[in-house]
Design a protein around this motif. Sequence first.
Motif, PDB file in Angstrom:
ATOM      1  N   TRP A 400      -2.679  11.323   2.003  1.00  0.00           N
ATOM      2  CA  TRP A 400      -2.954   9.929   2.351  1.00  0.00           C
ATOM      3  C   TRP A 400      -3.403   9.122   1.139  1.00  0.00           C
ATOM      4  O   TRP A 400      -3.053   7.945   1.015  1.00  0.00           O
ATOM      5  N   MET A 401      -4.144   9.756   0.249  1.00  0.00           N
ATOM      6  CA  MET A 401      -4.556   9.065  -0.978  1.00  0.00           C
ATOM      7  C   MET A 401      -3.345   8.713  -1.835  1.00  0.00           C
ATOM      8  O   MET A 401      -3.241   7.602  -2.381  1.00  0.00           O
ATOM      9  N   THR A 402      -2.413   9.664  -1.964  1.00  0.00           N
ATOM     10  CA  THR A 402      -1.213   9.411  -2.762  1.00  0.00           C
ATOM     11  C   THR A 402      -0.337   8.350  -2.110  1.00  0.00           C
ATOM     12  O   THR A 402       0.221   7.478  -2.792  1.00  0.00           O
ATOM     13  N   GLU A 403      -0.205   8.414  -0.790  1.00  0.00           N
ATOM     14  CA  GLU A 403       0.601   7.416  -0.084  1.00  0.00           C
ATOM     15  C   GLU A 403       0.048   6.006  -0.288  1.00  0.00           C
ATOM     16  O   GLU A 403       0.811   5.027  -0.314  1.00  0.00           O
ATOM     17  N   ALA A 404      -1.269   5.888  -0.451  1.00  0.00           N
ATOM     18  CA  ALA A 404      -1.861   4.573  -0.705  1.00  0.00           C
ATOM     19  C   ALA A 404      -1.372   4.002  -2.033  1.00  0.00           C
ATOM     20  O   ALA A 404      -1.136   2.791  -2.152  1.00  0.00           O
ATOM     21  N   THR A 405      -1.169   4.869  -3.032  1.00  0.00           N
ATOM     22  CA  THR A 405      -0.633   4.381  -4.309  1.00  0.00           C
ATOM     23  C   THR A 405       0.824   3.966  -4.154  1.00  0.00           C
ATOM     24  O   THR A 405       1.282   3.042  -4.820  1.00  0.00           O
ATOM     25  N   TRP A 406       1.555   4.633  -3.281  1.00  0.00           N
ATOM     26  CA  TRP A 406       2.955   4.258  -3.059  1.00  0.00           C
ATOM     27  C   TRP A 406       3.048   2.868  -2.423  1.00  0.00           C
ATOM     28  O   TRP A 406       3.930   2.084  -2.779  1.00  0.00           O
ATOM     29  N   ARG A 407       2.152   2.580  -1.495  1.00  0.00           N
ATOM     30  CA  ARG A 407       2.216   1.287  -0.802  1.00  0.00           C
ATOM     31  C   ARG A 407       1.963   0.117  -1.733  1.00  0.00           C
ATOM     32  O   ARG A 407       2.338  -1.023  -1.438  1.00  0.00           O
ATOM     33  N   GLN A 408       1.339   0.373  -2.882  1.00  0.00           N
ATOM     34  CA  GLN A 408       1.082  -0.689  -3.860  1.00  0.00           C
ATOM     35  C   GLN A 408       2.285  -0.951  -4.773  1.00  0.00           C
ATOM     36  O   GLN A 408       2.264  -1.884  -5.568  1.00  0.00           O
ATOM     37  N   ASP A 409       3.310  -0.136  -4.654  1.00  0.00           N
ATOM     38  CA  ASP A 409       4.509  -0.240  -5.492  1.00  0.00           C
ATOM     39  C   ASP A 409       5.675  -0.641  -4.580  1.00  0.00           C
ATOM     40  O   ASP A 409       6.216   0.181  -3.848  1.00  0.00           O
ATOM     41  N   ARG A 410       6.060  -1.901  -4.628  1.00  0.00           N
ATOM     42  CA  ARG A 410       7.045  -2.415  -3.679  1.00  0.00           C
ATOM     43  C   ARG A 410       8.393  -1.711  -3.810  1.00  0.00           C
ATOM     44  O   ARG A 410       9.028  -1.367  -2.803  1.00  0.00           O
ATOM     45  N   GLU A 411       8.846  -1.504  -5.048  1.00  0.00           N
ATOM     46  CA  GLU A 411      10.156  -0.870  -5.231  1.00  0.00           C
ATOM     47  C   GLU A 411      10.140   0.572  -4.714  1.00  0.00           C
ATOM     48  O   GLU A 411      11.087   1.010  -4.042  1.00  0.00           O
ATOM     49  N   LEU A 412       9.078   1.298  -5.015  1.00  0.00           N
ATOM     50  CA  LEU A 412       8.972   2.672  -4.522  1.00  0.00           C
ATOM     51  C   LEU A 412       8.872   2.691  -3.002  1.00  0.00           C
ATOM     52  O   LEU A 412       9.511   3.522  -2.338  1.00  0.00           O
ATOM     53  N   SER A 413       8.100   1.785  -2.431  1.00  0.00           N
ATOM     54  CA  SER A 413       7.974   1.723  -0.969  1.00  0.00           C
ATOM     55  C   SER A 413       9.320   1.465  -0.310  1.00  0.00           C
ATOM     56  O   SER A 413       9.637   2.037   0.742  1.00  0.00           O
ATOM     57  N   THR A 414      10.123   0.616  -0.924  1.00  0.00           N
ATOM     58  CA  THR A 414      11.452   0.328  -0.390  1.00  0.00           C
ATOM     59  C   THR A 414      12.326   1.571  -0.422  1.00  0.00           C
ATOM     60  O   THR A 414      13.053   1.869   0.536  1.00  0.00           O
ATOM     61  N   TRP A 415      12.249   2.319  -1.529  1.00  0.00           N
ATOM     62  CA  TRP A 415      13.028   3.557  -1.620  1.00  0.00           C
ATOM     63  C   TRP A 415      12.571   4.560  -0.570  1.00  0.00           C
ATOM     64  O   TRP A 415      13.402   5.203   0.096  1.00  0.00           O
ATOM     65  N   ILE A 416      11.269   4.710  -0.402  1.00  0.00           N
ATOM     66  CA  ILE A 416      10.745   5.660   0.581  1.00  0.00           C
ATOM     67  C   ILE A 416      11.185   5.274   1.990  1.00  0.00           C
ATOM     68  O   ILE A 416      11.623   6.127   2.775  1.00  0.00           O
ATOM     69  N   ASP A 417      11.089   3.997   2.320  1.00  0.00           N
ATOM     70  CA  ASP A 417      11.505   3.548   3.658  1.00  0.00           C
ATOM     71  C   ASP A 417      12.966   3.881   3.930  1.00  0.00           C
ATOM     72  O   ASP A 417      13.343   4.202   5.069  1.00  0.00           O
ATOM     73  N   ALA A 418      13.799   3.799   2.891  1.00  0.00           N
ATOM     74  CA  ALA A 418      15.236   4.028   3.068  1.00  0.00           C
ATOM     75  C   ALA A 418      15.617   5.494   2.989  1.00  0.00           C
ATOM     76  O   ALA A 418      16.743   5.863   3.368  1.00  0.00           O
ATOM     77  N   SER A 419      14.706   6.348   2.501  1.00  0.00           N
ATOM     78  CA  SER A 419      15.033   7.757   2.308  1.00  0.00           C
ATOM     79  C   SER A 419      15.163   8.476   3.645  1.00  0.00           C
ATOM     80  O   SER A 419      14.234   8.466   4.466  1.00  0.00           O
ATOM     81  N   ARG A 420      16.279   9.143   3.860  1.00  0.00           N
ATOM     82  CA  ARG A 420      16.471   9.884   5.108  1.00  0.00           C
ATOM     83  C   ARG A 420      15.526  11.079   5.196  1.00  0.00           C
ATOM     84  O   ARG A 420      15.281  11.603   6.291  1.00  0.00           O
ATOM     85  N   LEU A 421      14.948  11.516   4.061  1.00  0.00           N
ATOM     86  CA  LEU A 421      14.031  12.651   4.038  1.00  0.00           C
ATOM     87  C   LEU A 421      12.601  12.249   4.378  1.00  0.00           C
ATOM     88  O   LEU A 421      11.738  13.120   4.574  1.00  0.00           O
ATOM     89  N   ASN A 422      12.343  10.952   4.429  1.00  0.00           N
ATOM     90  CA  ASN A 422      11.003  10.446   4.720  1.00  0.00           C
ATOM     91  C   ASN A 422      10.680  10.649   6.196  1.00  0.00           C
ATOM     92  O   ASN A 422      11.479  10.304   7.076  1.00  0.00           O
ATOM     93  N   LEU A 423       9.506  11.192   6.499  1.00  0.00           N
ATOM     94  CA  LEU A 423       9.109  11.471   7.882  1.00  0.00           C
ATOM     95  C   LEU A 423       9.248  10.254   8.783  1.00  0.00           C
ATOM     96  O   LEU A 423       9.670  10.360   9.933  1.00  0.00           O
ATOM     97  N   THR A 424       8.878   9.078   8.273  1.00  0.00           N
ATOM     98  CA  THR A 424       8.894   7.876   9.098  1.00  0.00           C
ATOM     99  C   THR A 424      10.083   6.973   8.782  1.00  0.00           C
ATOM    100  O   THR A 424      10.018   5.757   8.959  1.00  0.00           O
TER     101      THR A 424
END
Length: 463
Positions: A400-424
Motif C-alpha cells: 500500500w505504501m508503494t501504491e501511494a507513490t504510483w498514484r502520484q505519477d499520472r503516466e504510471l497510474s495510466t499504465w497500471i490502469d490499462a495493464s491486464r495484469l493489474n488486479l483492479t
Amino acid sequence: METDYLIVGAGAAGLAFADTLVDETDAAITLVDRRTEVGGHWQDAYPFVRLHLSSALYGVNSTPLGDDQRQTSGRNAGFYEQATGAEVCAYFDRVLHERLEASGRVTFLGGHDHLGEDGAGAQAVRDLATDRVIHIQPRRRVVDARYLEASVPATHRPSFTVAGDVRCVPVNDLPRCVDDHDHVTILGGGKTSFDACLWLLDHGVEPDDIRWVRPREMWLTDRAGMQPLDDVGTLMDGLSRETEACAELDRPVDILERLEELGRFLRIDETRLPTRWVGTMVSRPEVDSLRTITDVVRLGHIASIEADLLSLTDGEVPSRRGSLYVDCSAAGLNQNPPRPVFTGDRITIQNVRHNSPSFNAALIAWVEARREEHDKNRLTAPNRYVSDADDAIGVHCRSWMTEATWRQDRELSTWIDASRLNLTHGLRDHLAEPVARAGTQRYLETVGAAVARHQDAVHALFG
C-alpha cells in the motif's frame, strides 16, 4: 555477442519483463535459461496443476491467457478460468515465438547456463549440450529473473529420509502410481498438497484412505473475492476490507480473524488458529472437500519414513505399511531477502505489490524504460514472500505504501490502469456500480490509517 539487456531466466517474470520492454523500448534483448523451453518451473509442473488465480491476471501484459470465460462445472464453477499447466506452457511458447522473437529484437538461448561475469566485463553463458561458452556484452543491464525462482516438487531434494521398503514419489508421479496402492499419505501443507488431495478425491479415493501430514495450518484467500473483469467491483470491495481491518486493529491475528468473519479469508480446520500465510487462493467448495480428510498429522515437518513409523520434528506416529507417500513438501516461492531492484548495471526482479508476480515484472520493465535513475527504486520498493501469518500485515502495508507513490505519477497510474495484469484492471469502467464505488471510497479513506498504524510491522520486515 552483444545485446542491450541480458535476462537470466525465461520463466513468467523474465518473459513479462521482456514483453513490456519490447513495447516501451527499441532494445535488443537476450533471454537465457537452463531449460530448453520457456516457462520456468511450469515446465516441471505436476500434470493436474492449475493456476490458483484467474488466467486474466497472469502471463505477459500484451497477450491474454485464455478467453476470459467462466468455468461451468466443478468446484470453481462460476469463477473465471484458471489455466492448466499445459495451457500455461503452450501460452508462453506462443509468446516467445509469435510475440517476442517476431519483434526481431529478442533472442532466446535455451539450454544455456549463466555463469556470471567473465572477468573482462562480459557475461559468460555455457551451452549445456556442448559445453561451449559464449561471452555476451550487455550494453545496458543484466536482469536477474531467477532471484525468487520457485522450488517445485519435481526438482527439489526432500529434507527427510525414506526407508528402502517405502515408496515415496514426487507429486508429478501420483497419477501413474496411485492404482498400485490402497492408501495414500500426502506430505505437505501448501497449495500442492491441496491439489493432490482434491485430485485423489476426484479419482475415487475415499477420504478414509488418505492421510495428510500437514505441518502448519494456513490462512487462505477466498477465490470468490478475487475475481477480475466483470467482478472487479467485488474484488475492490474485498481489498478495502483489508485496509479497513488494518486501520482499526493492531494484532495480525485479530485482523486475520476479522477478515475471516467478513468472508475474505478461510481456514481448513476452523478449530485451529493458522500460523501460516502465503496468499494461496481456494474456493469454499474446495475447502469443503478438503475437510472430508480427517486423518491429519500435525506434528511438524517430516524427518523420516519407515514402513511402520513416521518420525516428525514434534513426535512420532505409526504409519500404514504399503501406503504410497506423495511428496508435496517443496518450499515453493523463494524467500530471499529483499534487495534494491535497480543496482548499477543490474536489475533484480522481485515482489513489489504482494502476490502479483507477472504484474511486478512488467511494472519493473516499464519503470526501467520510462523513469530516470533516481526515481526507479522509489517506485519499485521490494516486498517479501513470507510464510508466517504475523508477517502478512507488514507485507500488505508495504504494498500500500508503494501504491501511494504510483498514484502520484499520472503516466504510471495510466499504465497500471490499462495493464491486464493489474488486479483492479477495468475498475474505472465499473465505478457506477454501488459495490465498486463503495469499495474504492473505503479503500482511499482507510489505507493511510492502515499504513500509519502498522509502521512497526513494516519496519520489522524491511528496516
